[in-house]
Design an enzyme around this catalytic site. Structure first.
Site, short mmCIF file in Angstrom:
data_model
loop_
_atom_site.label_atom_id
_atom_site.label_comp_id
_atom_site.label_asym_id
_atom_site.label_seq_id
_atom_site.Cartn_x
_atom_site.Cartn_y
_atom_site.Cartn_z
N GLY A 85 -1.30 5.79 5.39
CA GLY A 85 -1.98 6.34 6.56
C GLY A 85 -1.11 6.45 7.80
N GLU B 7 -5.92 -2.33 1.96
CA GLU B 7 -6.92 -2.47 3.02
C GLU B 7 -7.93 -3.55 2.68
OE1 GLU B 7 -7.98 1.68 3.26
OE2 GLU B 7 -5.99 2.09 4.10
N SER C 247 0.78 8.10 2.40
CA SER C 247 1.09 9.34 3.13
C SER C 247 1.61 10.45 2.20
CB SER C 247 2.08 9.09 4.27
OG SER C 247 1.52 8.17 5.19
N LYS D 192 -11.80 6.50 0.82
CA LYS D 192 -12.05 5.36 1.72
C LYS D 192 -13.46 5.49 2.32
CE LYS D 192 -7.13 5.12 2.32
NZ LYS D 192 -5.98 4.70 3.10
N GLY E 62 -4.89 9.31 0.02
CA GLY E 62 -5.96 9.00 0.96
C GLY E 62 -6.30 10.22 1.80
N GLY E 63 -5.75 10.25 3.01
CA GLY E 63 -6.06 11.30 3.98
C GLY E 63 -6.07 12.72 3.43
P1 PGA Z 1 -2.91 7.76 2.61
O1 PGA Z 1 -3.67 6.59 1.82
O2 PGA Z 1 -2.61 8.84 1.60
O3 PGA Z 1 -3.87 8.21 3.67
O4 PGA Z 1 -1.65 7.16 3.15
C1 PGA Z 1 -3.29 6.22 0.53
C2 PGA Z 1 -4.11 5.06 0.05
O5 PGA Z 1 -4.50 4.21 0.87
O6 PGA Z 1 -4.41 4.95 -1.14
#
Ligand code: PGA
Length: 234
Positions: free
Chosen positions: A164, A90, A196, A10, A217-218
């Site tokens: 997220g 997003e 997540s 991101k 993501g995170g």
């Molecule tokens: P996240 O993000 O692992 O932080 O939940 C996943 C994504 O948006 O692809």
């Protein structure tokens, strides 16, 4: 089918130095790993990172022209990019990307020889109203309208409410959605989970829910944890 683990950084990290450190940290943990690993950093770091498969998080569907602030897929040809994430929730939310815009981007990316990570998923409201399957069907049908071959497409099932939030989707529900998506596509295709995902829950998505990988993501910004996630797909 080879599993794939994708890092979606991101709009992170905020310095070149940090980007290099995270990247090198991941790279150094991958000896002997057979799972396909893709890192999707912000565009600015593309020329700083090498040695792993690279993707980006978005493109504009036009080749060039008066589109202030945008980056086209054509431009990425010179930067060693293999994958393009298209339709992330997003972008659907903050940049008002419709299924029609997403469809144009998918066609452009495929036409230029890129591989596509096509994100779909329902919002919390849609899920609560029992509209999940309908939303997935519509996103797939409209996003893939006129797309002749799905060979270079990976579908990322990402329930919006799970992204997220730490509130990851249960294995049972993920399995149902993945099975539904595979049935709708009707031919062999890689379907991965995102939302997540972390080192603790990664294995259950792959081994129990039937995901062919994860979009992370995170946790993809933490090299040690991300390498653990990758190893759980082996
Ligand atoms: P996240 O993000 O692992 O932080 O939940 C996943 C994504 O948006 O692809």
């Amino acid at each position: 089918m080879q599993n794939i683990i994708i890092a979606n950084w991101k709009m992170n990290p905020t310095t070149k130095q940090e980007a290099k450190e995270i990247f090198e940290g991941i790279k150094s943990g991958l000896e002997g790993v057979e799972t396909e690993v893709v890192i999707c950093p912000p565009y600015l770091y593309l020329s700083e990172l090498s040695g792993l498969t690279i993707g980006v998080q978005n493109i504009n569907a036009e080749d060039n022209g008066a589109y202030t602030g945008e980056i086209s897929a054509v431009m990425l040809k010179e930067f060693g990019v293999d994958y393009i994430i298209i339709g992330h929730s997003e972008r659907r939310k903050y940049f008002v990307e419709t299924n029609q815009i997403i469809n144009k981007k998918i066609k452009k990316a495929l036409e230029l020889g890129f591989k596509v990570i096509f994100c779909i998923g329902e919002t919390e409201g849609e899920r609560k109203s029992g509209l999940k399957n309908e939303v997935l069907e519509e996103q797939l049908a409209q996003g893939l309208d006129g797309v002749e071959s799905t060979e270079n497409i990976t579908i990322a099932y990402e329930p919006v409410w799970a992204i997220g939030t730490g509130d990851n989707c249960s294995v049972k529900e993920t399995k149902e959605s993945i099975d539904h998506i595979k049935k709708l596509i009707g031919k062999e295709i890689r379907v991965i989970y995102g939302g997540s995902a972390n080192a603790e829950n990664a294995e259950s998505y792959i081994k129990e829910a039937g995901a062919n990988g994860l979009l992370v993501g995170g946790a993809s910004l933490k090299p040690e944890e991300f390498v653990k996630i990758i190893k759980s797909a082996e």
